[in-house]
Scaffold this motif. Structure first.
Motif, short mmCIF file in Angstrom:
data_model
loop_
_atom_site.label_atom_id
_atom_site.label_comp_id
_atom_site.label_asym_id
_atom_site.label_seq_id
_atom_site.Cartn_x
_atom_site.Cartn_y
_atom_site.Cartn_z
N SER A 172 0.82 -1.22 0.00
CA SER A 172 0.00 0.00 0.00
C SER A 172 0.85 1.27 0.00
O SER A 172 0.41 2.32 -0.46
CB SER A 172 -0.93 0.01 1.22
OG SER A 172 -0.19 0.09 2.42
N ILE A 227 -1.76 3.43 -2.29
CA ILE A 227 -3.15 3.16 -1.89
C ILE A 227 -3.38 3.73 -0.50
O ILE A 227 -4.29 4.54 -0.29
CB ILE A 227 -3.44 1.65 -1.92
CG1 ILE A 227 -3.32 1.11 -3.34
CG2 ILE A 227 -4.83 1.37 -1.39
CD1 ILE A 227 -3.50 -0.39 -3.43
N TYR A 283 -4.26 2.33 2.84
CA TYR A 283 -5.52 2.03 3.52
C TYR A 283 -5.64 2.76 4.85
O TYR A 283 -6.69 3.27 5.20
CB TYR A 283 -5.64 0.51 3.75
CG TYR A 283 -5.89 -0.26 2.49
CD1 TYR A 283 -7.02 -0.04 1.73
CD2 TYR A 283 -4.98 -1.23 2.06
CE1 TYR A 283 -7.25 -0.76 0.58
CE2 TYR A 283 -5.20 -1.95 0.91
CZ TYR A 283 -6.34 -1.72 0.17
OH TYR A 283 -6.57 -2.42 -0.98
N CYS A 335 -12.97 -3.49 -4.36
CA CYS A 335 -12.12 -3.86 -5.50
C CYS A 335 -11.83 -2.65 -6.39
O CYS A 335 -10.68 -2.43 -6.80
CB CYS A 335 -12.80 -4.96 -6.31
SG CYS A 335 -12.92 -6.54 -5.46
N SER A 378 -9.57 -0.07 -4.59
CA SER A 378 -8.21 -0.57 -4.39
C SER A 378 -7.43 -0.61 -5.69
O SER A 378 -6.27 -0.17 -5.75
CB SER A 378 -8.25 -1.96 -3.76
OG SER A 378 -8.84 -1.92 -2.49
N LYS A 418 -6.34 2.64 -6.84
CA LYS A 418 -5.40 3.25 -5.89
C LYS A 418 -6.02 4.41 -5.10
O LYS A 418 -5.34 5.37 -4.77
CB LYS A 418 -4.14 3.72 -6.61
CG LYS A 418 -3.39 2.59 -7.29
CD LYS A 418 -2.06 3.05 -7.79
CE LYS A 418 -2.20 4.07 -8.89
NZ LYS A 418 -0.90 4.50 -9.43
N GLY A 430 -8.21 3.73 -2.13
CA GLY A 430 -7.89 3.17 -0.82
C GLY A 430 -8.36 4.00 0.35
O GLY A 430 -7.54 4.54 1.10
N VAL A 442 -11.14 -3.36 4.49
CA VAL A 442 -9.84 -3.99 4.31
C VAL A 442 -9.99 -5.47 4.66
O VAL A 442 -10.47 -5.79 5.76
CB VAL A 442 -8.75 -3.35 5.21
CG1 VAL A 442 -7.41 -4.03 5.00
CG2 VAL A 442 -8.64 -1.87 4.91
N ASP A 499 -5.19 -11.29 -1.11
CA ASP A 499 -5.45 -9.89 -1.44
C ASP A 499 -4.21 -9.22 -2.02
O ASP A 499 -4.29 -8.42 -2.96
CB ASP A 499 -5.90 -9.15 -0.18
CG ASP A 499 -6.24 -7.69 -0.45
OD1 ASP A 499 -6.69 -7.40 -1.58
OD2 ASP A 499 -6.06 -6.86 0.44
N LEU A 515 -4.29 -7.70 -5.79
CA LEU A 515 -4.02 -6.30 -6.09
C LEU A 515 -2.82 -6.14 -7.02
O LEU A 515 -2.84 -5.33 -7.96
CB LEU A 515 -3.77 -5.52 -4.79
CG LEU A 515 -4.96 -5.36 -3.86
CD1 LEU A 515 -4.55 -4.61 -2.60
CD2 LEU A 515 -6.09 -4.62 -4.56
#
Length: 364
Positions: free
Chosen positions: A166, A171, A173, A286, A289, A292, A294, A299, A316, A320
């Motif tokens: 990430s 991304i 999260y 989806c 993510s 990008k 996020g 999660v 995952d 990704l």
């Protein structure tokens, strides 16, 4: 006889001395040879190591090797972040929350024991002040990273791997963040070095996936042509052979869209079944993510801790990583189609402008 013996003994002594000198010279020469050989072997080893490092770097920056480079980079980052956050822990937030809860309960009990129901208004004001202070302290601890789990539970290797991915993919999260000073410094350095690696992966893997999809599309396209024209197979066989010699094939935009939709459907069903989300939330995760964005509100693998959550995080991670290659492929193919259409429009404009100029010159 004495002279002969002395002459023989002298000659034998001379031969022995000569043999000894020759043996010494041979020994010296033998001793000098290994030193040269060892220097040559050292040079050979150095050249072998240099050539190996050069070939390794060339492979890592190829279209296929850059995928392995990203995987190795994220794995190394996960190991580093896990080690830093677990070993450099300074504050145990769980103990702080437990201690603050105990102190709040003790204060409320003392207030109740002191005032009881004799002064209800004063009891209410004092307990309200204690509860408000307790709530504010809990909010501060949650902002500091408290989530009811220990640092070892939060910074497992799969969670650290997702955090590393990430970071370089931007991304972010936000469910797992570094709390130590060394962890924050390492995150900044890791992002500065890792984002260019991800950009390289995005460009190269887009080309690789695009070439694969082109090859598949060509095979399906020629197979459908042969199947539709089975009766006239001998007539069109030459035309198909001519088409097969063409390396560049333009994949329609509808095919790219369908590939992306199918990939999103696979991820939606997978995460909806595993996480217990509805299909809207799974598809929302989806899309946000892979593009990008996020937000971090959904999660996978955070609802429970254990081997099952670790497996979800691994899947995952690869979903990704592979999905971003699919997004890059669609970008690459759609760019080709747009550029082709722009060139056609440009060609038509040039032809039209040439006709207009020719007509103007003719009238003049």
């Amino acid at each position: 006889m004495a002279k002969d013996i002395t002459s023989l003994s002298g000659s034998q002594i001379g031969k022995c001395k000569g043999g000894q000198s020759k043996s010494r010279s041979d020994a010296y020469s033998r001793m000098s040879v290994p030193s040269k050989a060892s220097s040559y072997s050292g040079d050979d080893r150095a050249t072998v190591v240099k050539s190996f490092c050069r070939y390794l770097l060339e492979f890592l920056f190829t279209q296929v090797g850059v995928g392995g480079l990203v995987v190795c980079y994220t794995v190394c980052g996960a190991i580093a972040f896990q080690a830093i956050e677990i070993t450099e822990e300074t504050d145990d937030l769980i103990k702080k929350v437990s201690a603050r809860r105990t102190s709040a309960v003790s204060e409320i009990w003392n207030i109740t024991n002191t005032y009881n129901t004799l002064n209800r208004k004063l009891w209410f004001n004092r307990t309200h002040t204690v509860i408000a202070s307790y709530q504010q302290d809990i909010i501060d601890l949650v902002l500091a990273g408290y989530d009811g789990h220990t640092v070892a539970e939060r910074w497992t290797f799969p969670a650290a791997l997702m955090f590393a991915l990430s970071v370089i993919t931007t991304i972010g999260y936000g469910n797992t963040v570094p709390c130590t000073q060394y962890g924050k410094i390492a995150t900044m350095l890791y992002a500065v070095l890792g984002i260019p690696v991800y950009i390289l992966y995005f460009k190269n893997m887009g080309k690789v996936f695009a070439n694969v999809l082109k090859w598949i599309y060509r095979q399906i396209y020629f197979w459908t042509i042969r199947r539709k024209n089975v009766q006239n197979y001998a007539v069109i066989e030459k035309e198909v052979d001519k088409l097969e010699n063409i390396k560049e094939v333009l994949v329609p935009s509808t095919v790219c869209i369908w590939v992306m939709v199918v990939y999103l459907i696979i991820g939606t069903i997978m995460f909806a079944e595993w996480e217990g989300w509805n299909y809207l939330d799974a598809s929302y995760f989806c899309v946000t993510s892979l593009l990008k964005i996020g937000f971090g509100d959904f999660v996978p693998g955070t609802s429970a801790y254990g081997e099952a959550s670790h497996a979800k995080l691994y899947i995952d991670y690869f979903y990704l990583l592979f999905g971003m290659g699919v997004v890059a492929m669609n970008y690459y193919l759609l760019k080709e189609e747009v550029m082709l259409r722009v060139n056609k429009i440009r060609k038509k404009i040039r032809e039209a402008s040439a006709k207009v100029r020719y007509a103007i010159r003719r009238r003049a």
